[in-house]
Design an enzyme around this catalytic site. Structure first.
Site, PDB file in Angstrom:
ATOM      1  N   HIS A  19      27.228  -7.389   2.003  1.00 49.51           N
ATOM      2  CA  HIS A  19      26.005  -7.311   1.180  1.00 49.51           C
ATOM      3  C   HIS A  19      25.265  -8.637   1.318  1.00 49.51           C
ATOM      4  CE1 HIS A  19      23.792  -5.954  -2.610  1.00 49.51           C
ATOM      5  NE2 HIS A  19      23.252  -7.094  -2.261  1.00 49.51           N
ATOM      6  N   HIS A  21      21.281 -10.643   1.836  1.00 51.95           N
ATOM      7  CA  HIS A  21      19.818 -10.669   1.927  1.00 51.95           C
ATOM      8  C   HIS A  21      19.426 -11.748   2.920  1.00 51.95           C
ATOM      9  CE1 HIS A  21      19.380  -8.070  -1.614  1.00 51.95           C
ATOM     10  NE2 HIS A  21      20.465  -8.697  -2.034  1.00 51.95           N
ATOM     11  N   LYS A 104      20.710   2.528   0.776  1.00 54.10           N
ATOM     12  CA  LYS A 104      20.823   1.714  -0.429  1.00 54.10           C
ATOM     13  C   LYS A 104      20.020   2.321  -1.561  1.00 54.10           C
ATOM     14  CE  LYS A 104      21.480  -1.914  -2.939  1.00 54.10           C
ATOM     15  NZ  LYS A 104      22.249  -3.126  -3.057  1.00 54.10           N
ATOM     16  N   HIS A 141      23.064  -0.313  -6.171  1.00 55.19           N
ATOM     17  CA  HIS A 141      22.867  -1.344  -7.183  1.00 55.19           C
ATOM     18  C   HIS A 141      23.084  -0.645  -8.527  1.00 55.19           C
ATOM     19  CE1 HIS A 141      21.081  -5.167  -8.789  1.00 55.19           C
ATOM     20  NE2 HIS A 141      21.121  -4.394  -9.858  1.00 55.19           N
ATOM     21  N   HIS A 179      28.309  -5.430  -5.621  1.00 57.52           N
ATOM     22  CA  HIS A 179      28.373  -6.628  -6.470  1.00 57.52           C
ATOM     23  C   HIS A 179      28.798  -6.290  -7.904  1.00 57.52           C
ATOM     24  CE1 HIS A 179      24.350  -5.163  -7.281  1.00 57.52           C
ATOM     25  NE2 HIS A 179      23.798  -5.735  -6.240  1.00 57.52           N
ATOM     26  N   ASP A 252      26.113 -11.067  -1.558  1.00 56.77           N
ATOM     27  CA  ASP A 252      24.825 -10.941  -2.242  1.00 56.77           C
ATOM     28  C   ASP A 252      24.055 -12.265  -2.194  1.00 56.77           C
ATOM     29  OD1 ASP A 252      22.713  -9.736  -3.505  1.00 56.77           O
ATOM     30  OD2 ASP A 252      23.609  -9.784  -5.506  1.00 56.77           O
TER      31      ASP A 252
HETATM   32  C1  NCD Z   1      18.695  -9.825  -4.967  1.00 53.55           C
HETATM   33  C2  NCD Z   1      17.456 -10.335  -4.226  1.00 53.55           C
HETATM   34  O1  NCD Z   1      16.980 -11.422  -4.562  1.00 53.55           O
HETATM   35  O2  NCD Z   1      17.008  -9.659  -3.283  1.00 53.55           O
HETATM   36  N1  NCD Z   1      18.827 -10.548  -6.203  1.00 53.55           N
HETATM   37  C3  NCD Z   1      19.968 -10.702  -6.917  1.00 53.55           C
HETATM   38  O3  NCD Z   1      19.907 -11.288  -8.001  1.00 53.55           O
HETATM   39  N2  NCD Z   1      21.124 -10.255  -6.501  1.00 53.55           N
HETATM   40  C4  NCD Z   1      18.587  -8.346  -5.171  1.00 53.55           C
HETATM   41  C5  NCD Z   1      19.879  -7.694  -5.614  1.00 53.55           C
HETATM   42  O4  NCD Z   1      20.813  -7.542  -4.804  1.00 53.55           O
HETATM   43  O5  NCD Z   1      19.990  -7.327  -6.775  1.00 53.55           O
HETATM   44 ZN    ZN Z   2      21.783  -7.955  -3.350  1.00 48.45          ZN
END
Ligand code: NCD
Ligand code: ZN
Length: 358
Positions: A19, A21, A104, A141, A179, A252
């Site tokens: 996971h 970003h 997702k 999520h 998460h 995450d």
């Molecule tokens: C994530 C993001 O910033 O894209 N933020 C987070 O707090 N985890 C999005 C997510 O996975 O919820």
């Molecule tokens: Zn995330």
């Protein structure tokens, strides 16, 4: 008798991040080397703006990630599709055929860049049916967006209100609750069928909600789902270190520019890619379970997704290093990483060229 010191060095199969970003453009180029240095593969989240809700957009993003990868670094992005209310089941089938590993589900408004997500799970049943038919896992999520539900209860309520019925209605759909942050999620996943799994972040293993308010409000520790009480953190540590293959690593790591975090309305996301596997090693060592790190970080995830584990090995050595106060995030911004200006207890040794492949 004094307890013998655990060995100061650990060799594990190269881990994967289930996971992540990575953002886009200059931010992508800035953060990608941190993940690629640590992980053979990562499941990349599709919450860009606009959302990655077509196969073309997902495949083009994959190409941008590969182009941003510094020469000599081996890293495989595993792509995900962003479920939106008007998506056609055919998109799921086409994506599965092209190797997109998961779709997702963002409840609309639940988190950063989730406005295009799903309001009504009933309305997208044909998408879940298509996923079930092609055996594409659903990554969730898991938080309700109902404003009357306390922010600390949103995961627990999502499980009862939405996830339990979904698991019942789609009896062969494979699901990853992402998460996870609560003991209720740990129990729901542990007690559920084999087709249900969960990822756990390093920050939810290492911090509880007190850290958010230690001496003042700490915007860089704000993420969604938000940090919970100590009791929940302990349940997550027990799950991650249990050896149960339903639990695996997903950082995450979610970079945001300093200004967007240090603001009157700071956004959610913790950046941990710079020290991710090292932070997990800390959490596992604290729990006396370093021998379980490899399963959690390198074996359980691939097994769930039907992929072979990485062949390369990674070496972790105990020994503190200081995390920089910030890293550049594109030309004009910077990201404040987890543990900024503080120490991490483990370090990752540079891999030999032979071990550089995934
Ligand atoms: C994530 C993001 O910033 O894209 N933020 C987070 O707090 N985890 C999005 C997510 O996975 O919820
Ligand atoms: Zn995330």
């Amino acid at each position: 008798m004094p307890t013998p010191m655990a060995p100061a060095e650990r060799v594990i199969r190269r881990p994967d991040d289930w996971h992540l970003h990575l953002r886009d453009g200059a931010a992508l180029a800035a953060v990608l080397p941190h993940s690629a240095a640590r992980f053979g593969r990562a499941m990349v989240m599709p919450n860009l703006k606009p959302p990655l809700d077509t196969l073309e957009a997902v495949l083009a993003y994959r190409e941008r990630i590969l182009s941003a990868l510094p020469a000599g670094m081996a890293f495989e992005p595993l792509m995900t599709l962003y479920l939106t209310p008007h998506m056609k089941p055919r998109t799921i089938r086409d994506a599965a055929r092209e190797g997109v590993v998961a779709a997702k589900l963002y409840p609309a408004g639940a988190t950063t860049h989730s406005a295009a997500g799903i309001d009504d799970l009933e309305a997208v049943r044909p998408l879940f049916e298509a996923m079930q038919a092609v055996d594409m896992p659903l990554a969730i999520h898991g938080e309700v967006t109902d404003p009357s539900v306390d922010v600390f209860d949103r995961e627990r309520v999502f499980i009862e209100r939405h996830l339990r019925p979904l698991m019942h209605d789609f009896p062969s759909l494979r699901v990853v609750l992402e998460h996870i942050t609560t003991e209720q999620a740990v129990h729901f996943v542990s007690d559920g069928p084999q087709r249900l799994a969960a990822t756990i972040t390093a920050h939810h293993l290492l911090y509880d909600r007190n850290a958010l308010f230690a001496g003042g409000i700490r915007p860089h520790l704000y993420c969604l789902p938000v940090l919970k009480r100590a009791r929940h953190r302990q349940a997550l540590v027990a799950a991650a270190t249990s050896g149960n293959p339903k639990f695996f690593l997903g950082t995450d790591s979610a970079p945001h520019g300093r200004r967007a975090k240090e603001s009157a309305c700071g956004c959610a996301g913790i950046y941990s890619a710079h020290a991710a596997i090292e932070l997990y090693a800390e959490a596992f060592e604290q729990a006396g379970a370093l021998d379980r790190l490899e399963g959690f970080a390198s074996l359980h995830g691939p097994a769930f997704y039907g992929l072979p584990p990485n062949e390369a090995r990674s070496t972790l050595r105990r020994g503190p290093w200081e995390v920089p106060k910030s890293y550049p995030l594109g030309k004009a911004d910077e990201v404040v990483p987890l543990r900024a200006g503080e120490e991490v207890a483990w370090r990752l040794l540079p891999s030999s060229p032979a071990a550089g492949h995934t």
